[in-house]
Write an enzyme that holds these catalytic residues in place. Structure first.
Site, PDB file in Angstrom:
ATOM      1  N   HIS A  21     -15.138  -1.603   4.047  1.00  0.00           N
ATOM      2  CA  HIS A  21     -14.544  -2.281   5.102  1.00  0.00           C
ATOM      3  C   HIS A  21     -15.463  -2.379   6.292  1.00  0.00           C
ATOM      4  CE1 HIS A  21     -10.356  -2.393   3.341  1.00  0.00           C
ATOM      5  NE2 HIS A  21     -10.207  -3.374   4.397  1.00  0.00           N
ATOM      6  N   HIS A  61      -3.027 -11.025   3.765  1.00  0.00           N
ATOM      7  CA  HIS A  61      -3.321 -10.866   5.248  1.00  0.00           C
ATOM      8  C   HIS A  61      -5.099 -10.670   5.414  1.00  0.00           C
ATOM      9  CE1 HIS A  61      -3.584  -6.967   3.423  1.00  0.00           C
ATOM     10  NE2 HIS A  61      -4.489  -6.495   4.343  1.00  0.00           N
ATOM     11  N   GLU A 121      -7.088 -10.156   2.234  1.00  0.00           N
ATOM     12  CA  GLU A 121      -6.791  -9.476   1.169  1.00  0.00           C
ATOM     13  C   GLU A 121      -5.428  -9.817   0.762  1.00  0.00           C
ATOM     14  OE1 GLU A 121      -8.798  -5.223   2.617  1.00  0.00           O
ATOM     15  OE2 GLU A 121      -7.059  -5.843   3.690  1.00  0.00           O
ATOM     16  N   HIS A 173      -9.443  -2.991  12.824  1.00  0.00           N
ATOM     17  CA  HIS A 173      -8.979  -2.310  11.823  1.00  0.00           C
ATOM     18  C   HIS A 173      -9.816  -0.935  11.752  1.00  0.00           C
ATOM     19  CE1 HIS A 173      -6.718  -1.182   8.454  1.00  0.00           C
ATOM     20  NE2 HIS A 173      -7.627  -1.663   7.502  1.00  0.00           N
ATOM     21  N   HIS A 232      -0.520  -5.282   7.627  1.00  0.00           N
ATOM     22  CA  HIS A 232      -1.329  -5.573   6.397  1.00  0.00           C
ATOM     23  C   HIS A 232      -0.395  -5.879   5.004  1.00  0.00           C
ATOM     24  CE1 HIS A 232      -4.941  -3.650   8.460  1.00  0.00           C
ATOM     25  NE2 HIS A 232      -3.989  -3.007   8.981  1.00  0.00           N
ATOM     26  N   ASP A 291      -7.923  -8.873   7.711  1.00  0.00           N
ATOM     27  CA  ASP A 291      -8.390  -7.777   8.543  1.00  0.00           C
ATOM     28  C   ASP A 291      -9.360  -7.987   9.588  1.00  0.00           C
ATOM     29  OD1 ASP A 291      -6.985  -6.150   7.229  1.00  0.00           O
ATOM     30  OD2 ASP A 291      -8.400  -5.178   5.800  1.00  0.00           O
ATOM     31  N   TRP A 344       0.976  -1.141   0.007  1.00  0.00           N
ATOM     32  CA  TRP A 344       0.162  -0.101  -0.066  1.00  0.00           C
ATOM     33  C   TRP A 344       0.913   1.157  -0.012  1.00  0.00           C
ATOM     34  CZ3 TRP A 344      -4.938  -0.079  -0.958  1.00  0.00           C
ATOM     35  CH2 TRP A 344      -5.624   0.815  -0.959  1.00  0.00           C
TER      36      TRP A 344
END
Length: 222
Positions: A169, A58, A181, A64, A54, A60, A24
């Protein structure tokens, strides 16, 4: 060879972790740092892993996005391991409720992985983050909840589109849906598999890297 005669087969759908991997944009990235080295006179090799939780493939957890939400160590393993359906959406520019409805999922689908054009970009070895990746819209998140899906996996670093707010999310995590993800589903045929997703047991963390594989077996109708 009949389906009953086919042996078990393991398919690794995790992204490898290494320095310079796609992360990211504001991520610290991934670094494997030598702490002790035999070649420098130490009796063993010891390394330190430095990355955010992340990174790569991974899961979540609700923490988060929600103050007081539970962390990854509270997600039951029976959500992360079990029958899963892999579906292809090769032409989708985004995944809305319309695309999901068109899949005509079996009513008992509780775990769903979506292979999109993102996976083909992994296969091509693209080296930079691409913000136009395919992901879910908020109405798709509501559709998944309405259809009792308990785990949703996407083949890029986020389940929601890059320019969207956090709503996708939030909808999923508030309902207790596990978000998986950073999958690479290139070469994975659509159909039924067993999902084996084992995140690090990080106490109090909002996310955790996960080695994730699919398994086919003699009776693959699950």
């Amino acid at each position: 060879m009949s389906q009953e005669d086919k042996p078990d087969h393991l398919i690794d759908i995790s992204l490898p972790l290494f320095g310079g991997m796609i992360t990211w944009p504001d991520s610290t990235g991934c670094r494997l740092l030598p702490v002790r080295q035999i070649e420098k006179g130490d009796c063993v090799n010891v390394s330190r892993l430095d990355c955010d939780v992340h990174t790569g493939t991974h899961i979540d957890a609700p923490k988060h996005h929600f103050r007081g939400g539970h962390s990854v160590d509270h997600i039951p393993l029976d959500t992360l391991v079990g029958p899963v359906l892999v579906c292809h959406l090769p032409d989708a520019r985004m995944v809305s409720s319309k695309e999901l409805a068109a899949l005509a999922l079996p009513q008992d689908t509780r775990r769903l992985l979506l292979r999109t054009s993102n996976s083909e970009r992994w296969a091509k070895g693209e080296s930079g983050f691409f913000p136009d990746y395919v992901a879910l819209t908020a109405d798709a998140a509501r559709w998944l909840i309405d259809h009792e899906v308990r785990l949703i996996g996407m083949d890029y670093l986020s389940v929601q589109r890059y320019d969207d707010g956090p709503l996708t999310h939030q909808i999923l995590l508030e309902a207790g849906v596990v978000i998986l993800e950073g999958l690479n589903l290139a070469g994975v045929s659509p159909g039924h598999y067993e999902l084996l997703c084992l995140p690090l047991n990080l106490v109090g963390a909002e996310a955790a890297p996960a080695r994730t594989i699919l398994r086919t077996w003699k009776n693959s109708k699950i």
